[in-house]
Every structure is written in structure tokens, then in C-alpha cells.
Design a protein around this motif. Structure first.
Motif, PDB file in Angstrom:
ATOM      1  N   ARG A  83       0.839  -1.193   0.000  1.00  0.00           N
ATOM      2  CA  ARG A  83       0.000   0.000   0.000  1.00  0.00           C
ATOM      3  C   ARG A  83       0.868   1.233   0.000  1.00  0.00           C
ATOM      4  O   ARG A  83       1.952   1.253   0.584  1.00  0.00           O
ATOM      5  CB  ARG A  83      -0.910   0.028   1.232  1.00  0.00           C
ATOM      6  CG  ARG A  83      -1.967  -1.054   1.232  1.00  0.00           C
ATOM      7  CD  ARG A  83      -3.041  -0.780   0.215  1.00  0.00           C
ATOM      8  NE  ARG A  83      -4.061  -1.802   0.229  1.00  0.00           N
ATOM      9  CZ  ARG A  83      -5.070  -1.847  -0.619  1.00  0.00           C
ATOM     10  NH1 ARG A  83      -5.192  -0.929  -1.547  1.00  0.00           N
ATOM     11  NH2 ARG A  83      -5.965  -2.805  -0.547  1.00  0.00           N
ATOM     12  N   PRO A  86      -0.348   6.707   3.618  1.00  0.00           N
ATOM     13  CA  PRO A  86      -1.440   7.668   3.706  1.00  0.00           C
ATOM     14  C   PRO A  86      -0.872   9.061   3.816  1.00  0.00           C
ATOM     15  O   PRO A  86       0.271   9.239   4.237  1.00  0.00           O
ATOM     16  CB  PRO A  86      -2.154   7.251   5.001  1.00  0.00           C
ATOM     17  CG  PRO A  86      -1.108   6.590   5.819  1.00  0.00           C
ATOM     18  CD  PRO A  86      -0.179   5.938   4.844  1.00  0.00           C
ATOM     19  N   CYS A  88      -4.056   8.651   1.305  1.00  0.00           N
ATOM     20  CA  CYS A  88      -4.213   8.055  -0.013  1.00  0.00           C
ATOM     21  C   CYS A  88      -5.695   7.971  -0.322  1.00  0.00           C
ATOM     22  O   CYS A  88      -6.429   7.248   0.324  1.00  0.00           O
ATOM     23  CB  CYS A  88      -3.579   6.669  -0.057  1.00  0.00           C
ATOM     24  SG  CYS A  88      -3.773   5.821  -1.631  1.00  0.00           S
ATOM     25  N   ALA A 174      -4.489   1.377   4.689  1.00  0.00           N
ATOM     26  CA  ALA A 174      -3.059   1.539   4.885  1.00  0.00           C
ATOM     27  C   ALA A 174      -2.585   0.642   6.019  1.00  0.00           C
ATOM     28  O   ALA A 174      -3.320   0.348   6.956  1.00  0.00           O
ATOM     29  CB  ALA A 174      -2.720   2.992   5.197  1.00  0.00           C
TER      30      ALA A 174
END
Length: 416
Positions: A83, A86, A88, A174
Motif C-alpha cells: 500500500r 497515507p 491516499c 493503509a
């Protein structure tokens, strides 16, 4: 961001295997040196020491092979995270995350404000480093420093904001390592021991007393014009309905030891008059169980919850629906429910009009009933059933101790 905060965050962000850092007077990259050789905040360095030196993120210039993957090394071995860090906007909900409808709106709004703070901090780091850094121990510890030095937040507020960032990031898909939150809270521990920082918050709610409620209920209904207000009159009088509503609100909130959400959720049909007083059904709010409590007649007319409620109900003509409703400046009664914030504002403004020195909030009524009741010899079990606190609630027992502190005082009657 001031110079001291830049320096502390720089020490955390540029920590290397020796736990040195990069700094120069212009704010750019300089020579690496040991942290002990510079004036840094030593409280925060041990928190990131355990995790930060092990993480080496992909350099900004390295080409990205995928929009959703990133390669890094951990303890010298390749590691891949699936991932992007963030914030995101493309990350989906985490599997197993609680649906938004279950979480109360007030909690969702609070998390949204916390995420806005995180985005502000994250953006400032991206400007300085040239890339969006992942949510790791380094950035979370930096977030603690930023909230403490820039926003001047109280340690308990920082703790809640760490929780908000973690929960929101995970709900967006995340990955937030447990080591990151552990390092951030390790950095926060020394701040909680600092009396100056603890004084930044509002602290525990002040317990209101029946005498203060009487002063609030008998205060002059004329409200002075605030500086900068567009009102032409220097003062304006609160309407009769608003006065009666506030009197009932103050006394009944004290009588049931109600939270602002519970007072707002009361219904007219849930308040029943009996010979001894009122039987009140307190609805369930924020996942807490509902409860049925009794409120007896008071000794004084100005602070009797039964008489104040009957006066308000008769004047407003209530026949079902919300127990407390907004009243405008023309004495017109709304059919809507008075919101929890509306209840808090009514309580705070009444205390200001009465000239009370203490800052009265919605929680003051819960603390007030428990503290006053214990002073008058009421059993703790009765008070806990009235307020709805859990049996092991530390807040409840703190209120009980406040009410008992002058009972059989250690220096009383020993011949001093």
C-alpha cells in the motif's frame, strides 16, 4: 513550524544506524553527526531508536514500478509493502473495519478533524523531503513533536489524535505497524509527566453544586451585546420559554447525571410524573445501555427538577416528542430536538450570565451529582446506577473520592 521544532523533527526523520542526523543552518542537508553533539530533544530519540534505524525507504529518485507497491529494506533484507503511505484517496476500506454507520457521528467528525491535522503535518514533511513519507515510527514520532511544539496540544489530546490517525489510516487500507504506534506513545510518555503541558488542556470537568444551579436559574435574563455583534441593542432579554427550558434543562441534567447526548435524547413520553417525583427513561447513546432513574422533589423551588420540568412542559405544551427543543428570539418553539451542542451552550452561557468563576460544561452535571451526593452520604452504588457509570470506571471513583475527601479528615479532631 518554528526552528526548534524543525530541528527535533529533522533529528527523527534523518536518524541513521548510528542514530546521527543531518542538519545545517539553512535547513538543508549537512554533515552527519551524533545526536549527543547537538541541542536536540532527548526525550524523543529513544522512541524512534528501536524502529526508525531499521527502515530505509525507497529514495525519491528511484522509479516506481507500480502505483500500489513500494520496495524497501528492513534489517538489510528486501521488503515490499502493498500500500502507498497515507493520506491516499484511492485506498479502499480495510477488511473487517467497522461500517461508518456503527461509529457515532461525533466520533467520525472528530476523526475527520484529526485526519486534517495529519494531512497538514504530512504535507509539510513532503515539502521538506520532496516525497510523501510512509506512516512509520519516524513520521508518527514527528507528528507527536509537531502537535506538541507547533499546535501546543495537551498530551491527552495528542494521545487521542494518534488513535484517530491510526484508526483512519487502517480504515483506508493503509498498513500501520504496531511498532510505529508503540514508538509514538513512548515519545508521548515524558510529555504526560510535564505539568506545564498538562495544563494546556481543560482538565477534569468542574463539579457543579445545587447552589450554583440556583444562581443560574435566578440570574438576570438580559444578555449584554457581545463586542463586534451586529445587534443594535446593548442588551436583549431572553424569552420566557427559553428561560423555563434552561431551568428544566439544568436541574434535570443534574438529577439524572446526564451526558449532553443523553439530555438531548430525552423524550417527553419518557419522563413520567409520580407522587414521589419523576421517573425518567434515559435512552441509549453512543452504544451505552439505556437506564431508568428516579428524580425526587427538591428542597428549593429554584432548583427543584420536578417543578422546573412541569413549568417548562406546561408552558411549551409538550405532548410527545423531544423533551428539550430550540426556542428562537421571538419566543417561537421548534419541533426539532435540541442538539447536544445546544444543551452544552445553554449550560455554559447560563453559568456566564450567573457570573460563576468555574467553567461549567456538560460533564459538570455528572460530576456534580456524584460529588454532592457522596458528601450528603449517598451510597456509591446508588450514585453509579443514577449516572450509568461502569463498576470499574476510574472517573466515577475519582468523583466519589472528591466527595469523600473531607469525610473523617486525617487532621480533624486530633487535638491540633
Amino acid at each position: 513550524m518554528n526552528e526548534h521544532t524543525d530541528e527535533v523533527i529533522a533529528n527523527v526523520l534523518h536518524a541513521d544506524g548510528k542514530f546521527g542526523y543531518v542538519r545545517n543552518d539553512s535547513g538543508g542537508r549537512g554533515e552527519t553527526g551524533d545526536a549527543a553533539d547537538h541541542d536536540v530533544d532527548a526525550r524523543l530519540l529513544p522512541a524512534a531508536r528501536a524502529v526508525a534505524p531499521r527502515w530505509t525507504a525507497r529514495p525519491p529518485s528511484a522509479p516506481s514500478t507500480s502505483n500500489s507497491s513500494r520496495t524497501s529494506t528492513w534489517r538489510g533484507r528486501p521488503r515490499c509493502t502493498t500500500r502507498r503511505p497515507p493520506p491516499c484517496s484511492r485506498a479502499g476500506p480495510r477488511r473487517g473495519a467497522a461500517p461508518q454507520g456503527i461509529r457515532p457521528k461525533k466520533t467520525r467528525d472528530g476523526y475527520a478533524r484529526v485526519w486534517a491535522l495529519w494531512s497538514e503535518f504530512h504535507g509539510s514533511l513532503a515539502e521538506r523531503t520532496g516525497t510523501a513519507l510512509p506512516l512509520t515510527a519516524v513520521t508518527l514520532v514527528g507528528f507527536v513533536v509537531w502537535l506538541d511544539e507547533v499546535k501546543k496540544a495537551a498530551p491527552n489530546s495528542i494521545d487521542r489524535r494518534l488513535t484517530g490517525v491510526t484508526v483512519t489510516a487502517r480504515s483506508m487500507g493503509a498498513e500501520v505497524p504496531k511498532e510505529a504506534t508503540r514508538a509514538a506513545r513512548t515519545a508521548l510518555k515524558p510529555l504526560k509527566l510535564d505539568p506545564t503541558r498538562q495544563a494546556r488542556g481543560r482538565g477534569q470537568a468542574v463539579a457543579i453544586t445545587p447552589d450554583q444551579i440556583r444562581r443560574m436559574n435566578t440570574a438576570d435574563p438580559a444578555v449584554p451585546r457581545k463586542p463586534g455583534s451586529r445587534r443594535h441593542r446593548r442588551t436583549y432579554a431572553r424569552t420566557e420559554l427559553a428561560v423555563l427550558r434552561d431551568r428544566a434543562l439544568h436541574t434535570l441534567a443534574f438529577g439524572i447525571a446526564g451526558r449532553s447526548q443523553e439530555v438531548s435524547a430525552l423524550d417527553d413520553t419518557g419522563i413520567r410524573l409520580v407522587a414521589e417525583g419523576l421517573e425518567v427513561h434515559v435512552p441509549s447513546v453512543k452504544g451505552r445501555p439505556a437506564r431508568d432513574v428516579v428524580v425526587a422533589y427538591g428542597e428549593n423551588i429554584e432548583s427543584c427538577p420536578v417543578r422546573c420540568w412541569l413549568a417548562w412542559k406546561d408552558a411549551a405544551g409538550l405532548d410527545g416528542g423531544p423533551a428539550f427543543r430550540p426556542v428562537d428570539q421571538w419566543n417561537c418553539l421548534s419541533d426539532r430536538r435540541l442538539s447536544p451542542d445546544g444543551c452544552r451552550q445553554a449550560q455554559t452561557r447560563a453559568a456566564e450570565r450567573a457570573g460563576l468563576d468555574a467553567r461549567i460544561t456538560g460533564h459538570s452535571y455528572r460530576a456534580g451529582l456524584i460529588t454532592t451526593g457522596r458528601k450528603k452520604g449517598k451510597r456509591a452504588e446508588k450514585l453509579r446506577a443514577q449516572s450509568g457509570h461502569a463498576e470499574n470506571s476510574p472517573v466515577f471513583w475519582k468523583y466519589v473520592r472528591d466527595g469523600e475527601k473531607w469525610e473523617d479528615a486525617a487532621t480533624d479532631g486530633i487535638g491540633l
